[in-house]
Motif scaffolding. Structure first.
Motif, short mmCIF file in Angstrom:
data_model
loop_
_atom_site.label_atom_id
_atom_site.label_comp_id
_atom_site.label_asym_id
_atom_site.label_seq_id
_atom_site.Cartn_x
_atom_site.Cartn_y
_atom_site.Cartn_z
N GLU A 35 42.14 4.07 22.22
CA GLU A 35 40.90 5.16 22.19
C GLU A 35 39.91 4.44 23.50
N ARG A 36 40.34 3.13 23.85
CA ARG A 36 39.51 2.70 24.98
C ARG A 36 40.53 2.22 26.31
N ALA A 37 41.50 2.74 26.19
CA ALA A 37 42.41 2.05 27.14
C ALA A 37 42.24 2.80 28.38
N ALA A 38 42.02 2.06 29.59
CA ALA A 38 41.66 2.48 30.92
C ALA A 38 42.58 2.04 31.87
N LYS A 39 43.68 1.61 31.86
CA LYS A 39 44.73 1.06 32.71
C LYS A 39 45.83 1.74 32.61
N LEU A 40 46.41 2.12 33.94
CA LEU A 40 47.57 2.81 34.20
C LEU A 40 48.64 2.11 33.39
N PRO A 41 49.62 2.88 33.14
CA PRO A 41 50.90 2.19 32.48
C PRO A 41 51.52 1.46 33.42
N PRO A 42 52.62 0.54 33.15
CA PRO A 42 53.46 0.02 34.24
C PRO A 42 54.01 0.87 35.13
N PRO A 43 54.26 0.39 36.57
CA PRO A 43 54.78 1.38 37.47
C PRO A 43 56.16 2.21 37.13
N ALA A 44 57.07 1.54 36.40
CA ALA A 44 58.19 2.31 36.15
C ALA A 44 57.86 3.38 35.04
N ILE A 45 56.87 3.30 34.36
CA ILE A 45 56.64 4.18 33.35
C ILE A 45 55.79 5.38 33.94
N GLN A 89 44.08 -2.92 29.05
CA GLN A 89 44.85 -2.12 28.06
C GLN A 89 45.32 -0.82 28.81
N PRO A 90 46.74 -0.86 29.05
CA PRO A 90 47.15 0.48 29.73
C PRO A 90 47.45 1.44 28.52
N VAL A 91 47.37 2.98 28.80
CA VAL A 91 47.45 3.69 27.99
C VAL A 91 48.69 3.95 27.16
N ILE A 92 49.95 3.63 28.06
CA ILE A 92 51.14 3.16 27.22
C ILE A 92 51.66 2.35 28.00
N GLY A 93 51.82 1.23 27.19
CA GLY A 93 52.22 -0.03 27.53
C GLY A 93 53.57 -0.49 27.91
N ASN A 94 54.72 0.04 27.41
CA ASN A 94 56.01 -0.12 27.43
C ASN A 94 57.05 1.14 26.92
N TRP A 95 58.21 0.87 27.18
CA TRP A 95 59.21 1.92 26.96
C TRP A 95 59.24 2.49 25.51
N ARG A 96 59.01 1.50 24.72
CA ARG A 96 59.07 1.89 23.18
C ARG A 96 57.96 2.83 23.05
N GLU A 97 56.77 2.62 23.41
CA GLU A 97 55.63 3.79 23.02
C GLU A 97 56.02 4.96 23.72
#
Length: 285
Positions: A105-115, A182-190
């Motif tokens: 709810e507070r995430a304000a970072k882009l996901p990793p480049p590949a995502i 904190q990225p909105v989506i952090g990894n491939w699992r998410e």
């Protein structure tokens, strides 16, 4: 133990900030009741208006913002949104809720480049399928024969990308305390979890699981109305100078109430306009 002058100043700042917070909360309380009352009245009207089935009222309410061609049926009933929009907006709402449940709810970072590349690819894939379908409708050369199954599937991917983008923009624009680490989506699992929700919707529709008609209809309809409301909320909040001020969602009661009114008017006017044009024979549904 005596406090230093710096500590005294810091305590004073905190007290002033807390006082301003309490004053702001006091001003927002009537707006919270206004928002709840207005939303309740709209929902009651949708549910209790006599003589018309609920799914047709849902269809009519978004008639001005959804093409409602290439429709799809589930359990013998036509869904209120077309195949592609059912995918887009159910994917959007389910992913948005999923991200909140993940604590973003507070995430304000882009996901990793590949995502990010994967999310952009989902948008591009839907655009390709959309233009291919448009070319068929215009009797122009096209790559392949469109199918509703593909319209919904590519729409679901687009909905995932939309949810990530809108949550990111809202947090960066309105929050006083966005989490820039904190990225909105952090990894491939998410990301996989969000896509899995979409695949389940797709399987229910095209597996003709009749019991899922109302859940899918409500989720897709709420998604299309919700995304319009979110855009209006952002605009109204920025106009009302809420940029970088929000720490709790309830603080948005005033702009949310105004945005709800704007959204209802927009939906009503656009739906009425399209029905009128259809009645005049100027457009064909």
């Amino acid at each position: 133990m005596e406090r230093t002058s710096e500590e005294i100043i810091e305590l004073a700042r905190r007290e002033i900030a807390a006082r301003k917070e309490r004053e702001r909360d006091g001003r927002e309380v009537p707006w919270r009741f206004a928002f709840i009352g207005l939303l309740g009245a709209i929902l009651a009207g949708m549910l209790l208006w006599p003589g018309t089935p609920l799914n047709w009222k849902m269809y009519a309410a978004v008639h001005g913002v959804c093409a409602q061609v290439h429709n799809v049926s589930l359990g013998g009933e036509q869904l209120p949104l077309c195949a592609r929009n059912t995918g887009i907006y159910s994917g959007f709402l389910l992913t948005f809720i999923y991200l909140l449940l993940l604590g973003r709810e507070r995430a304000a970072k882009l996901p990793p480049p590949a995502i990010v590349v994967a999310l952009v690819a989902l948008v591009v894939v839907m655009a390709v399928d959309g233009f291919n379908s448009l070319f068929v409708d215009l009797f122009l050369p096209h790559l392949y024969t469109p199918r509703n199954e593909l319209r919904t599937l590519t729409g679901l991917g687009m909905g995932v990308s939309l949810a990530v983008a809108i949550l990111l923009v809202l947090n960066l624009s309105l929050r006083r305390d966005p989490d820039m680490d904190q990225p909105v989506i952090g990894n491939w699992r998410e990301l996989g979890g969000a896509l899995l929700l979409g695949f389940l919707v797709h399987a229910a529709i095209y597996g003709n699981v009749a019991i899922t008609y109302w859940p899918i209809a409500i989720v897709a309809w709420t998604g299309i109305v919700g995304i319009l409301f979110a855009v209006n909320l952002l605009i109204v909040a920025l106009v009302m100078n809420y940029e970088g001020r929000v720490t709790r969602v309830v603080e948005l009661a005033r702009p949310a109430t105004v945005a709800l009114v704007v959204t209802a008017i927009m939906l009503g006017v656009m739906a009425w306009g399209r029905f009128w044009l259809e009645g005049q024979g100027l457009i064909v549904s």
